[in-house]
Design an enzyme around this catalytic site. Sequence first.
Site, mmCIF file in Angstrom:
data_model
loop_
_atom_site.group_PDB
_atom_site.id
_atom_site.type_symbol
_atom_site.label_atom_id
_atom_site.label_comp_id
_atom_site.label_asym_id
_atom_site.label_seq_id
_atom_site.Cartn_x
_atom_site.Cartn_y
_atom_site.Cartn_z
ATOM 1 N N LEU A 70 41.299 81.289 44.945
ATOM 2 C CA LEU A 70 39.990 81.607 44.381
ATOM 3 C C LEU A 70 40.028 82.831 43.487
ATOM 4 O O LEU A 70 39.260 82.944 42.532
ATOM 5 C CB LEU A 70 38.971 81.821 45.498
ATOM 6 C CG LEU A 70 38.585 80.592 46.323
ATOM 7 C CD1 LEU A 70 37.600 80.995 47.416
ATOM 8 C CD2 LEU A 70 37.986 79.512 45.438
ATOM 9 N N SER A 71 40.904 83.781 43.815
ATOM 10 C CA SER A 71 41.009 84.991 43.016
ATOM 11 C C SER A 71 42.405 85.569 43.180
ATOM 12 O O SER A 71 43.036 85.408 44.235
ATOM 13 C CB SER A 71 39.960 86.027 43.437
ATOM 14 O OG SER A 71 39.975 87.145 42.572
ATOM 15 N N CYS A 72 42.863 86.248 42.128
ATOM 16 C CA CYS A 72 44.211 86.808 42.173
ATOM 17 C C CYS A 72 44.356 87.863 41.087
ATOM 18 O O CYS A 72 43.532 87.973 40.176
ATOM 19 C CB CYS A 72 45.257 85.700 41.979
ATOM 20 S SG CYS A 72 45.214 84.928 40.333
#
Length: 412
Positions: A70-72
Amino acid sequence: MNLTTTDMSPEALREALIGKVKEAGYARNGAVEDALRTVERHHYVPDAEPADAYANDIVVTKRTPDGEVLSCASQPGIVALLLDQLRPQPGDRVLEIGAGTGYNAALLAHLVGKDGRVTAIDVDGDIVDYARERVAAAGIGNAEVVLGDGARGHEPGAPYDGIIASVGAYGIPGDWLSQLAPGGRLVIPLRIRGSVSRSIAFERAPDGGWRSAEHAMCGFVPLRGGIADDPRSRIDLTGDNTVTLQSHQDQPFAPERLTGVLDQPRSEIWTGVTFARMESLEWLYLWLTCALPGGLRSMPAEQTAIDSGLITPMFRTGMAVPGDGELAYLAKRPGGHDSEGHELTETGVIGHGPHGGELAARVADEIRTWDRDFRHRGVRFEIPADGTDTSDPTRGRFFLARPHNPITVVWQ
């Protein structure tokens, strides 16, 4: 004495990373290289080992329960690519779509200097809180992180000299275009069709539309949770997820029509079209995804499916074209040598299903058409001012409808 990465200081790791990024052809702009050298990436991923923080790879910071990213912290090489394309100048106002860890905002803040301003926007409150805390802890005073639907831009900070999306997009919201200052540049990792994406730098064209100034192959975690989210799913082709097919909103397929298709009769066609050993297939992929009704889709496979002979794709993550109950995917075999003795690989198409042979033949025909008529042409992308469909595939012009603004892909 030879040091391993675990023995190296963050400064040495950062220099090694910059070397890899430049070797890959990114950070062409000296200011971007300086930003990569100055901003401490490990500060934005404090739970990662320094060697991982300075690897030329993503650092995942948030996943769904089933493991989807989802996020990085984005891959530094791709970050440098986007910054090269944006070309921010001291004093610029820049909007970043997708806050991530705050690392990209910090790089942008360094590039625009004390007289510039950076706003990063994200739809997830926890991501905003994390990025905001990291930016504040680094003492960066010319960047803010705000909560909101990035697809709507951020009107309070407009007009912007540059808008950069650190997330993948399918639609091109009108707010992004309207919030750019005259002469502003939009950089967006855009999913063209199917699973084919490119990072495109758009500038205003004389006719009031927009035209690509430069573009390069890349992929990003997609926009989600707003008016321009780009949901993706996977179709299980084998019943045990050893081979799957990526599905997108633009051309969804009923899973029951394709599950088990690889157990159906197989057709094999070889095109005579060859590639050198390290030659990119990105332009062939782009042509096929524009020219074929089903688009070109990512087909990840477990090694067991390849070892058993169930599928024989070009790569472990293959590329495939779905039909109505049939599937065709790209394959390869040795293709001899060129005039200088270099090894070549021939492109083939494997079809499965009741009409798999017909679909494979259609894909093979498009591969030959691209090779014969368009392989050595350049490509540009346009956002037409009036949204008029001017497609003419025989001349290499494809009009692709999508949410918000259509695009035209032109071989020239």
